[in-house]
Write an enzyme that holds these catalytic residues in place. Structure first.
Site, PDB file in Angstrom:
ATOM      1  N   CYS A 100     -70.936  12.039  42.185  1.00  0.00           N
ATOM      2  CA  CYS A 100     -71.966  11.052  42.511  1.00  0.00           C
ATOM      3  C   CYS A 100     -72.833  11.490  43.700  1.00  0.00           C
ATOM      4  CB  CYS A 100     -71.397   9.669  42.778  1.00  0.00           C
ATOM      5  SG  CYS A 100     -72.726   8.451  42.767  1.00  0.00           S
ATOM      6  N   CYS A 152     -77.446   7.660  38.154  1.00  0.00           N
ATOM      7  CA  CYS A 152     -76.858   7.273  39.431  1.00  0.00           C
ATOM      8  C   CYS A 152     -77.434   5.918  39.826  1.00  0.00           C
ATOM      9  CB  CYS A 152     -77.208   8.340  40.468  1.00  0.00           C
ATOM     10  SG  CYS A 152     -76.444   8.023  42.040  1.00  0.00           S
TER      11      CYS A 152
HETATM   12  C1  LIG Z   1     -67.549   7.046  46.204  1.00  0.00           C
HETATM   13  C2  LIG Z   1     -67.863   7.378  44.782  1.00  0.00           C
HETATM   14  C3  LIG Z   1     -68.918   6.743  44.158  1.00  0.00           C
HETATM   15  C4  LIG Z   1     -69.222   7.035  42.827  1.00  0.00           C
HETATM   16  N1  LIG Z   1     -70.234   6.355  42.224  1.00  0.00           N
HETATM   17  C5  LIG Z   1     -70.509   6.579  40.926  1.00  0.00           C
HETATM   18  C6  LIG Z   1     -71.486   5.800  40.252  1.00  0.00           C
HETATM   19  O1  LIG Z   1     -72.092   4.903  40.832  1.00  0.00           O
HETATM   20  N2  LIG Z   1     -71.727   6.072  38.944  1.00  0.00           N
HETATM   21  C7  LIG Z   1     -71.052   7.038  38.268  1.00  0.00           C
HETATM   22  O2  LIG Z   1     -71.295   7.215  37.079  1.00  0.00           O
HETATM   23  N3  LIG Z   1     -70.111   7.801  38.886  1.00  0.00           N
HETATM   24  C8  LIG Z   1     -69.818   7.584  40.180  1.00  0.00           C
HETATM   25  N4  LIG Z   1     -68.850   8.318  40.813  1.00  0.00           N
HETATM   26  C9  LIG Z   1     -68.324   9.544  40.163  1.00  0.00           C
HETATM   27  C10 LIG Z   1     -67.285   9.317  39.090  1.00  0.00           C
HETATM   28  O3  LIG Z   1     -66.198   8.560  39.585  1.00  0.00           O
HETATM   29  C11 LIG Z   1     -66.790  10.686  38.602  1.00  0.00           C
HETATM   30  O4  LIG Z   1     -67.894  11.515  38.309  1.00  0.00           O
HETATM   31  C12 LIG Z   1     -65.918  10.544  37.382  1.00  0.00           C
HETATM   32  O5  LIG Z   1     -64.741   9.833  37.698  1.00  0.00           O
HETATM   33  C13 LIG Z   1     -65.580  11.926  36.804  1.00  0.00           C
HETATM   34  O6  LIG Z   1     -64.579  11.864  35.851  1.00  0.00           O
HETATM   35  P1  LIG Z   1     -63.479  13.040  35.742  1.00  0.00           P
HETATM   36  O7  LIG Z   1     -62.540  12.605  34.669  1.00  0.00           O
HETATM   37  O8  LIG Z   1     -64.145  14.350  35.662  1.00  0.00           O
HETATM   38  O9  LIG Z   1     -62.721  12.973  37.138  1.00  0.00           O
HETATM   39  P2  LIG Z   1     -61.708  11.825  37.603  1.00  0.00           P
HETATM   40  O10 LIG Z   1     -62.103  10.517  37.059  1.00  0.00           O
HETATM   41  O11 LIG Z   1     -61.618  11.961  39.088  1.00  0.00           O
HETATM   42  O12 LIG Z   1     -60.339  12.221  36.922  1.00  0.00           O
HETATM   43  C14 LIG Z   1     -59.667  13.429  37.186  1.00  0.00           C
HETATM   44  C15 LIG Z   1     -58.201  13.190  36.874  1.00  0.00           C
HETATM   45  O13 LIG Z   1     -57.510  14.456  36.904  1.00  0.00           O
HETATM   46  C16 LIG Z   1     -56.264  14.244  37.506  1.00  0.00           C
HETATM   47  N5  LIG Z   1     -55.757  15.503  38.027  1.00  0.00           N
HETATM   48  C17 LIG Z   1     -56.031  16.085  39.228  1.00  0.00           C
HETATM   49  N6  LIG Z   1     -55.319  17.205  39.366  1.00  0.00           N
HETATM   50  C18 LIG Z   1     -54.597  17.356  38.220  1.00  0.00           C
HETATM   51  C19 LIG Z   1     -53.666  18.320  37.776  1.00  0.00           C
HETATM   52  N7  LIG Z   1     -53.313  19.354  38.550  1.00  0.00           N
HETATM   53  N8  LIG Z   1     -53.113  18.166  36.550  1.00  0.00           N
HETATM   54  C20 LIG Z   1     -53.448  17.107  35.763  1.00  0.00           C
HETATM   55  N9  LIG Z   1     -54.315  16.153  36.155  1.00  0.00           N
HETATM   56  C21 LIG Z   1     -54.878  16.286  37.370  1.00  0.00           C
HETATM   57  C22 LIG Z   1     -56.530  13.193  38.580  1.00  0.00           C
HETATM   58  O14 LIG Z   1     -55.326  12.535  38.978  1.00  0.00           O
HETATM   59  C23 LIG Z   1     -57.521  12.295  37.893  1.00  0.00           C
HETATM   60  O15 LIG Z   1     -56.894  11.216  37.238  1.00  0.00           O
HETATM   61  C24 LIG Z   1     -68.468   8.021  42.124  1.00  0.00           C
HETATM   62  C25 LIG Z   1     -67.396   8.642  42.753  1.00  0.00           C
HETATM   63  C26 LIG Z   1     -67.080   8.319  44.061  1.00  0.00           C
HETATM   64  C27 LIG Z   1     -65.894   8.978  44.726  1.00  0.00           C
END
Ligand SMILES: Cc1cc2nc3c(=O)[nH]c(=O)nc-3n(C[C@H](O)[C@H](O)[C@H](O)COP(=O)(O)OP(=O)(O)OC[C@H]3O[C@@H](n4cnc5c(N)ncnc54)[C@H](O)[C@@H]3O)c2cc1C
Length: 424
Positions: free
Chosen positions: A177, A368
């Site tokens: 984000c 965003c």
């Molecule tokens: C403060 C903040 C504000 C945000 N605002 C927005 C917004 O307004 N709009 C929007 O669309 N997005 C927003 N986001 C971004 C959004 O949350 C992420 O882009 C999104 O969650 C990405 O998904 P992901 O599955 O790639 O990562 P995540 O959702 O973070 O999931 C990754 C997963 O992998 C797991 N993992 C880590 N290491 C390992 C391992 N070694 N083995 C197996 N699993 C593992 C973790 O435990 C986690 O569950 C924001 C994020 C933050 C922090």
């Protein structure tokens, strides 16, 4: 029925259990569970999700938590309840990926084989890269909305402010984000205005970026917001150290700052800014186990999973796909981007499983919700190459109350009830 892996007692360095799945998804966050749910809706069997955490977070609301506008408890639910029916949850963490042998080794000593792999392990927060930060996080007026436990501290520190300097940082690496470092800044400035101490508060944005937003149509709106609040923007400034006791933050000028360009051989100048309140966004990179694996993009030390930016298929291992924050997709890392990436990945994965070429293309869509005040938000939507791409039949270049309601109520509802269920 959720098939849950029984925990086994393990001794590190010995393989205690061998498992195999036709499709293994590493990471059960936003991207992993969205893909898992969509695969199940298409009737795909034998899917495993490797995820260590027993909690699932809606991170997008942490900005509002940091501003006292959302309950922290409402952003977390048990992971167990989010795992789609019929998917095996292996509650463990990947430690090593061997794409030649098609196996993932885990922290608790499992070896999980796969035919097809989806890497969705999110992003790593590199707090340790800022000297002195870890010791002072959550104290001395230093906080960050990038952690569930810290976002309420941001709100606590904001309420203690009566004037002085409120400092906000943004690193040079990609972050999840890209708007989050500045949203909390606008909310703080608005809070000061509402409480009547805006004149005594200097709001400073110390950012390693070169501009407030790379998309010109969005930058134009934000420039007006910055002017309205009188924010002092300092670009080309990378936060490198924090002294919590002295309440001082040290920035280093980045390579593209005019002063550094003029004397590239000289040590980069450092600037110390005293603060009363500091909101930090740490540098970020792919999780270390990905960086160290053959899946990592060799062109960057940040170690993203190297995928084709349109098909989401790995550049060298055709049975591997990736999406979300861990991937090399050159777009802003958001849950909104994941929502558009997941159906492309699923369709292309199913094609590859049938021996066909991946045919569906992701165009880089991301969005965003830029919260600019309590009760005001505008939606920044764009594609690859920072191409502005509004999709709603309203003027999204305007700060709006209906968009604030979307952020506060509509998007969380959509996330829990539709996206994680494979329906959005
Ligand atoms: C403060 C903040 C504000 C945000 N605002 C927005 C917004 O307004 N709009 C929007 O669309 N997005 C927003 N986001 C971004 C959004 O949350 C992420 O882009 C999104 O969650 C990405 O998904 P992901 O599955 O790639 O990562 P995540 O959702 O973070 O999931 C990754 C997963 O992998 C797991 N993992 C880590 N290491 C390992 C391992 N070694 N083995 C197996 N699993 C593992 C973790 O435990 C986690 O569950 C924001 C994020 C933050 C922090």
């Amino acid at each position: 029925m959720i098939i849950r892996e029984e925990k086994t007692i393990t001794v590190r360095s010995q393989v205690k259990e061998q498992l195999h799945h036709k499709i293994l998804i590493v990471g059960g966050g936003t991207a992993g569970l969205t893909v898992a749910a969509q695969l199940r809706r298409k009737g795909v069997e034998d899917v495993g999700v490797l995820e260590p955490s027993d909690k699932h977070y809606y991170q997008a609301a942490w900005t509002l938590v940091g501003a006292g506008a959302y309950r922290p408890e409402a952003t977390v639910r048990p992971e167990e309840h989010q795992i789609p029916q019929g998917i095996r949850w292996i509650q463990d963490a990947a430690e090593e990926i061997d794409p030649i042998k098609q196996v993932v080794r885990t922290r608790e000593g499992r070896e999980v084989g796969y035919d097809f792999l989806v890497v969705a392990a999110g992003i790593q927060l590199d707090w340790h890269k800022i000297e002195g930060l870890e010791e002072t996080l959550g104290q001395n007026g230093v906080s960050s909305n990038y952690r569930f436990d810290l976002a309420p501290k941001t709100w606590a520190f904001m309420q203690q402010l009566k004037g002085g300097v409120a400092l906000f940082s943004a690193p040079s690496t990609p972050v999840k984000c890209g708007g989050a470092p500045q949203k909390i800044m606008y909310l703080t400035a608005d809070y000061a205005r509402r409480r009547g101490f805006a004149r005594g508060l200097e709001v400073v944005f110390g950012s390693a970026g070169t501009t407030i937003f790379a998309v010109p149509e969005i930058k134009a709106v934000l420039d007006r917001v910055i002017e309205r609040y009188g924010i002092d923007t300092r670009f080309h400034h990378e936060l490198v150290a924090v002294d919590g006791h002295k309440k001082e933050a040290t920035f280093e000028l980045t390579a593209n700052h005019p002063k550094v360009k003029a004397a590239p051989e000289a040590p980069k100048p450092r600037i110390t800014i005293p603060f009363d309140f500091l909101h930090v966004v740490p540098p970020q990179s792919a999780p270390d186990f990905i960086k160290q694996s053959p899946l990592a993009d060799p062109s960057t030390p940040l170690g993203w999973v190297e995928v084709n930016k349109h098909t989401l298929q790995h550049a060298r291992f055709p049975n591997v796909f990736s999406l979300g924050d861990a991937s090399s997709l050159p777009t802003s890392k958001t849950g909104a981007a994941v929502r558009k990436q997941a159906p492309v990945l699923v369709e292309n994965l199913l094609s590859v499983m049938k021996g066909q070429e991946p045919s569906r293309q992701y165009d880089g869509y991301t969005s965003c919700p830029l919260v600019t005040a309590y009760g005001k938000m505008f939606l920044a939507e764009f594609l690859y190459d920072n191409k502005w791409h509004p999709t709603l039949p309203i003027n999204t270049q305007k700060e709006r109350y209906d968009m604030w309601l979307l952020k506060k109520h509509g998007l969380p509802f959509m996330y829990w009830n539709l996206m994680l269920k494979g329906q959005a």
